[in-house]
Design a protein around this motif. Structure first.
Motif, PDB file in Angstrom:
ATOM      1  N   SER A   1       0.864  -1.178   0.000  1.00  0.00           N
ATOM      2  CA  SER A   1       0.000   0.000   0.000  1.00  0.00           C
ATOM      3  C   SER A   1       0.899   1.226   0.000  1.00  0.00           C
ATOM      4  N   VAL A   2       0.585   2.171  -0.869  1.00  0.00           N
ATOM      5  CA  VAL A   2       1.383   3.383  -1.032  1.00  0.00           C
ATOM      6  C   VAL A   2       0.453   4.585  -0.951  1.00  0.00           C
ATOM      7  N   ARG A   3       0.730   5.463  -0.008  1.00  0.00           N
ATOM      8  CA  ARG A   3      -0.038   6.701   0.144  1.00  0.00           C
ATOM      9  C   ARG A   3       0.798   7.874  -0.365  1.00  0.00           C
ATOM     10  N   PHE A   4       0.148   8.814  -1.012  1.00  0.00           N
ATOM     11  CA  PHE A   4       0.809  10.012  -1.516  1.00  0.00           C
ATOM     12  C   PHE A   4       0.268  11.219  -0.759  1.00  0.00           C
TER      13      PHE A   4
ATOM     14  N   CYS B   1      -1.269  11.497 -14.440  1.00  0.00           N
ATOM     15  CA  CYS B   1      -0.177  10.621 -13.999  1.00  0.00           C
ATOM     16  C   CYS B   1      -0.661   9.243 -13.583  1.00  0.00           C
ATOM     17  N   LEU B   2      -1.959   9.106 -13.317  1.00  0.00           N
ATOM     18  CA  LEU B   2      -2.472   7.789 -12.952  1.00  0.00           C
ATOM     19  C   LEU B   2      -2.272   6.798 -14.089  1.00  0.00           C
ATOM     20  N   ASP B   3      -2.298   7.302 -15.326  1.00  0.00           N
ATOM     21  CA  ASP B   3      -2.085   6.417 -16.474  1.00  0.00           C
ATOM     22  C   ASP B   3      -0.632   5.983 -16.608  1.00  0.00           C
TER      23      ASP B   3
ATOM     24  N   THR C   1      -6.809  -0.883  -5.212  1.00  0.00           N
ATOM     25  CA  THR C   1      -7.225   0.513  -5.144  1.00  0.00           C
ATOM     26  C   THR C   1      -6.236   1.373  -5.903  1.00  0.00           C
ATOM     27  N   LEU C   2      -6.742   2.281  -6.726  1.00  0.00           N
ATOM     28  CA  LEU C   2      -5.897   3.218  -7.454  1.00  0.00           C
ATOM     29  C   LEU C   2      -6.588   4.569  -7.477  1.00  0.00           C
TER      30      LEU C   2
ATOM     31  N   VAL D   1      -2.603   3.794  -3.446  1.00  0.00           N
ATOM     32  CA  VAL D   1      -2.518   2.626  -4.319  1.00  0.00           C
ATOM     33  C   VAL D   1      -2.255   1.418  -3.440  1.00  0.00           C
ATOM     34  N   SER D   2      -3.004   0.343  -3.649  1.00  0.00           N
ATOM     35  CA  SER D   2      -2.772  -0.872  -2.870  1.00  0.00           C
ATOM     36  C   SER D   2      -3.051  -2.072  -3.737  1.00  0.00           C
TER      37      SER D   2
END
Length: 255
Positions: A190-193, A201-203, A225-226, A231-232
Motif C-alpha cells: 500500500s502506497v499513500r501520496f 499521472c495515474l495512467d 485501489t488506485l 494505491v494498494s
C-alpha cells in the motif's frame, strides 16, 4: 515502454557469522523520462539456506520532499536455527536521466543520489551500521536463535531529496527486490501520496513484476485501489528472482 534495472534495497539472512547475500530491484517506465540505475555487484540469494519467505507486506507514504516513510512486515519460516535476518539498503544510487542541454536538446547524464536512512525502528533487538556504502540493519540477537515461523516488523524514513533535474520528476521504488532465492507466497503493498497525483499521472503508474530486463508481468497481480492519493494491491506466487517495483512519471515540481 522501457523496463530498466535499478538497485534500491536488499534483504539478507543471518548465518552464524551474520553474513549473507543481497537483493536487487527493478524499475519500469511508461513515459518519456528515462532512468537507469547502475547495478552493484551482489551474490545470488539462491545459495542461501535455512529459512524461506512466506509473506511480505510494505506500507509506505510518499512525501512531497521526495522522502518515503516505510513500514515492512516480513513473515519467514526457519528450517534451521538462526540468529535472525539482515535487511540492507545502498547509501548511494546512480541514475541515468535525460537532462536538458539546450532549449531543444537533452542528453543522458548519470546522477548520483546519496540516500539517507533515518528513524529506523524494529519489533525486536536490532542494530544499524554503515558498511562499505550500505546501511545494514541486523534483526535478532547474537545470544538467541530462532526456529520455525517468525515475523519481523521494521519502519524507517528513506530520503532521496532533490533529483537536480528541472524538466520532470519520477517516483520509483523497489517494493520487493529480485534476488530472493525462494518463492514468496504473498506480497501485499500500500502506497499513500501526501500530495495527490495529477490525474494524467495515474495512467503512467506501472507495477512491474518480473526478473530484471523483461517487459512483462509474470505473477498473479491485483491492484485493489488506485486513486490520486492511495494505491494498494497484492502479488501472489512470486517466483524466485522476481522483483516488484512501482513507477510513476510526474511533472516537474511535484517533489
Amino acid at each position: 515502454m522501457n523496463i530498466l534495472p535499478t538497485f534500491l534495497s536488499s534483504f539478507r539472512g543471518i548465518f552464524p557469522s551474520l553474513q549473507g547475500e543481497g537483493w536487487r530491484g527493478a524499475v519500469g517506465s511508461r513515459v518519456g523520462v528515462r532512468l537507469f540505475l547502475l547495478l552493484l555487484p551482489v551474490l545470488p540469494l539462491s545459495a542461501q539456506e535455512g529459512f524461506v519467505h512466506k509473506r511480505y507486506a510494505v506500507d509506505m507514504t510518499v512525501h512531497a520532499d521526495n522522502s518515503f516513510s516505510v513500514r515492512e512486515q516480513m513473515d519467514v519460516e526457519f528450517s534451521e536455527p538462526r540468529h535472525g535476518i539482515v535487511r540492507d539498503w545502498p547509501g548511494s544510487v546512480y541514475v541515468k536521466r535525460l537532462v536538458p542541454v539546450s532549449d531543444k536538446e537533452s542528453a543522458e547524464k548519470v546522477m548520483c543520489y546519496n540516500v539517507t536512512l533515518d528513524n529506523v525502528q524494529a519489533s525486536e533487538e536490532s542494530s544499524l551500521e554503515e558498511q562499505e556504502g550500505f546501511y545494514v540493519l541486523k534483526l535478532g540477537s547474537a545470544d538467541r536463535t530462532v526456529f520455525g515461523p517468525h515475523t519481523y516488523t521494521i519502519s524507517y524514513d528513506y530520503k532521496v531529496g532533490n533529483d537536480r533535474v528541472n524538466t520532470s520528476d519520477v517516483f520509483y521504488y523497489s517494493l520487493l527486490g529480485d534476488d530472493n532465492g525462494d518463492p514468496e507466497d504473498e506480497f501485499r503493498f500500500s502506497v499513500r501520496f501526501d500530495k495527490p497525483l495529477p490525474p494524467q499521472c495515474l495512467d503512467t503508474l506501472h507495477l512491474y513484476v518480473g526478473p530484471l530486463g523483461l517487459v512483462y508481468d509474470k505473477a498473479d497481480t491485483n491492484i485493489d485501489t488506485l486513486t490520486a492519493t492511495y494505491v494498494s494491491g497484492i502479488v501472489r506466487d512470486i517466483a524466485p528472482g522476481t522483483a516488484v517495483t512501482m513507477f510513476v512519471g510526474l511533472p516537474e515540481g511535484y517533489f
